[in-house]
Design an enzyme around this catalytic site. Structure first.
Site, mmCIF file in Angstrom:
data_model
loop_
_atom_site.group_PDB
_atom_site.id
_atom_site.type_symbol
_atom_site.label_atom_id
_atom_site.label_comp_id
_atom_site.label_asym_id
_atom_site.label_seq_id
_atom_site.Cartn_x
_atom_site.Cartn_y
_atom_site.Cartn_z
ATOM 1 N N GLY A 81 0.710 -1.187 0.034
ATOM 2 C CA GLY A 81 0.059 -0.062 -0.027
ATOM 3 C C GLY A 81 0.879 1.176 -0.183
ATOM 4 C CE1 TYR A 131 -4.488 -6.558 4.379
ATOM 5 C CE2 TYR A 131 -4.045 -4.235 3.225
ATOM 6 C CZ TYR A 131 -3.673 -5.453 3.758
ATOM 7 O OH TYR A 131 -2.336 -5.297 4.113
ATOM 8 C CE LYS A 245 1.308 -10.552 0.916
ATOM 9 N NZ LYS A 245 1.032 -9.488 2.003
ATOM 10 C CG HIS A 269 1.818 -8.039 6.292
ATOM 11 N ND1 HIS A 269 0.378 -8.214 5.869
ATOM 12 C CD2 HIS A 269 2.015 -6.964 6.055
ATOM 13 C CE1 HIS A 269 0.049 -6.927 5.520
ATOM 14 N NE2 HIS A 269 0.740 -6.365 5.593
ATOM 15 C CB SER A 301 8.232 -12.827 5.115
ATOM 16 O OG SER A 301 6.861 -12.320 5.037
ATOM 17 N NE ARG A 304 15.117 -7.052 3.379
ATOM 18 C CZ ARG A 304 13.865 -7.414 3.359
ATOM 19 N NH1 ARG A 304 13.514 -8.259 2.342
ATOM 20 N NH2 ARG A 304 12.973 -7.175 4.273
#
Ligand SMILES: Cc1cc2nc3c(=O)[nH]c(=O)nc-3n(C[C@H](O)[C@H](O)[C@H](O)COP(=O)(O)O)c2cc1C
Length: 378
Positions: A81, A131, A245, A269, A301, A304
Site C-alpha cells: 500500500g 483487504y 496470503k 507480512h 518475507s 533480500r
C-alpha cells in the site's frame, strides 16, 4: 546513480539517505521490537545451499509457470500500500517493471493507483490484493471491478485483523491518508528532492477504497470480521485464481486448500503485523509437507537477494514475492534503481543456479539445502 546498487543493503542505505525519515520508517519499520522482521532475514540468510559440481550448467532456465502463465523470473512484486509515498510515480514504475520483466505485480487495496489504471499499465501482470474492512459490500465491489477488468488472480490478505502497531510509525505520527504535519518540517526540509517532487505531484491518496454509496475504508479500522464463511463466499464469487496470503500454520493452509483456494502465500507480512510470529521461512517446509507436493505455495518475507529466492523455492515454495527491496530501490534511484535491483536478483539467481549445479529453476529442491542449516536441523 548507475551501478551504485550492488546489493539490497546498498539500495536500503541510499533510500535511507534520500527519503524523509518518516517515509523510510514507514517502509522499513515493523511491528513491536521488529524481531519478526529481523528473524525473517536472518533465518533465510542462515540457510546454506550445497553446490553440485561437474554439472553442465551452460544453459539455465529461470522461468516459472504459475496458474498457466509463464513468468520470466521466479519472483514477483508483493502487494504494498501507498508505494507512491516512496516516489510519486512508484506505482507506475512497478507496473512498467512488471511488464518489462514479465513478472507479476500485486496491487494493494491500499494503493494510490486505481484497479483500472493498473490494469491499463500492467495488463495481465497485475494481480489484485483484497483487504476486507467494515463493509463486505465494499470488498465485493472491489472484487467485481477486478473481475470486470480481467484480473486473473486475487490475493486475499488474512493477516491484518487490525493494522500492526509499528513503533517507528507511531513515533512519527504517521497517518493515512498521509498528512504533512509541522513536526515533519525539518525532515522534509532536509530531503528537498522528495518533498518538492511530492508537493508538485500532490500527496498520494488511496485510489480504490472510496466506493460510491459505500462505507469509506479506513486504514485504522478493524479488519477483524473476516472469517472462513467469508472465504467460502469469496470463493463462490471470484472465478479467477484465489491466493490466500499471510498464512503461517499448517492446519490453516490445509483448510484453505480444502476451501478451494488455488494457492496459499506463506508470509508474516514482512514482520509488520505480529512481532511474535515465526519467521516465514521457518514454517515453510512444514506447510509444504502438510499441503502435499502438488498444491501451489507462494512465499514472502525476508527475501533480500536472488539466492534467498532460490532458498525459498528449495524449501517448498513454487513462487516468491518480494516487498521492501523494491521500495528501497525506488527510494534510492527511481525507475533506474528499481531496474538495478530486479537485475541484481536476476543475476544472483542465474549465477546461483550455476553455482548449485542446477540449471533449471524448477529442479531446485530441499536436497540442495545443508540439513544442519535448516531451522532445528542437525
Ligand atoms: C510499505 C509496505 C506496505 C505493505 N502493504 C501491504 C498491503 O497493502 N497488502 C498486503 O497484503 N501486504 C502488504 N505489505 C506486505 C507485503 O506484501 C509483503 O508481505 C512483505 O513486504 C514481505 O516482506 P519483505 O518486505 O521482507 O519482502 C506491505 C509491506 C510493506 C513494506
Amino acid at each position: 546513480m548507475n551501478n551504485r546498487i550492488f546489493s539490497v543493503s546498498d539500495a536500503r542505505k541510499l533510500a535511507r539517505r534520500r527519503l524523509p525519515r518518516i517515509i523510510f520508517d514507514f517502509i522499513d519499520g515493523s511491528a513491536g521490537e521488529e524481531t519478526a522482521s529481523e528473524l525473517n532475514v536472518e533465518m533465510v540468510e542462515a540457510l546454506r545451499l550445497v553446490p553440485r559440481v561437474l554439472v553442465n550448467v551452460e544453459q539455465r532456465n529461470l522461468r516459472k509457470t504459475l496458474f498457466g502463465q509463464t513468468w520470466n523470473l521466479p519472483f514477483g512484486i508483493a502487494p504494498m500500500g501507498m508505494c507512491n509515498l516512496t516516489w510519486p510515480d512508484a506505482d507506475a514504475m512497478l507496473a512498467r517493471a512488471a511488464r518489462h520483466y514479465a513478472i507479476p505485480l500485486g496491487l494493494s487495496t491500499m494503493a494510490s493507483s486505481s484497479i483500472e489504471k493498473t490494469a491499463e499499465r500492467a495488463g495481465e501482470n497485475a494481480w489484485f490484493q483484497l483487504y476486507v474492512g467494515q463493509s463486505e459490500e465494499v470488498a465485493f465491489h472491489l472484487v467485481k471491478r477486478a473481475e470486470t477488468l480481467g484480473y486473473s488472480s486475487l490475493i486475499l490478505t488474512v493477516d491484518v485483523p487490525g493494522i500492526g502497531a509499528r513503533p517507528r510509525e507511531q513515533r512519527h505520527g504517521f497517518q493515512s491518508p498521509f498528512r504533512i504535519r509541522p513536526k515533519q518540517f525539518l525532515d522534509f526540509a532536509l530531503h528537498p528532492r522528495w518533498s518538492l517532487t511530492t508537493l508538485k505531484r500532490g500527496v498520494p491518496r488511496l485510489a480504490n477504497v472510496n466506493v460510491p454509496g459505500g462505507v469509506e475504508f479506513k486504514r485504522d479500522e478493524t479488519r477483524g470480521r473476516m472469517d472462513w464463511d467469508f472465504l467460502a463466499r469469496l470463493r463462490d464469487r471470484w472465478p479467477g485464481n484465489l491466493i490466500v496470503k499471510g498464512v503461517l500454520g499448517c492446519d490453516d493452509a490445509v483448510r484453505i486448500r480444502d476451501a478451494g483456494a488455488d494457492a496459499v502465500c506463506v508470509s508474516n507480512h514482512g514482520g509488520r503485523q505480529f512481532d511474535s510470529a515465526p519467521a516465514a521461512i521457518q514454517v515453510l517446509p512444514q506447510i509444504r509437507a502438510a499441503v502435499g507436493p502438488d498444491y501451489t505455495l507462494l512465499f514472502d518475507s525476508g527475501i533480500r537477494s536472488g539466492e534467498a529466492v532460490i532458498k525459498a523455492l528449495a524449501l517448498g515454495a513454487d513462487f516468491v514475492l518480494v516487498g521492501r527491496p523494491f521500495l528501497y530501490a525506488m527510494g534510492a534511484g527511481g525507475y533506474a534503481g528499481l531496474q538495478e535491483v530486479i537485475e541484481l536478483f536476476r543475476t544472483q539467481i542465474d549465477i546461483g543456479l550455476a553455482q548449485l549445479g542446477c540449471p533449471d529453476i524448477d529442479d531446485v529442491d530441499a536436497s540442495y539445502v545443508l540439513p544442519a542449516s535448516l531451522p532445528g536441523g542437525r
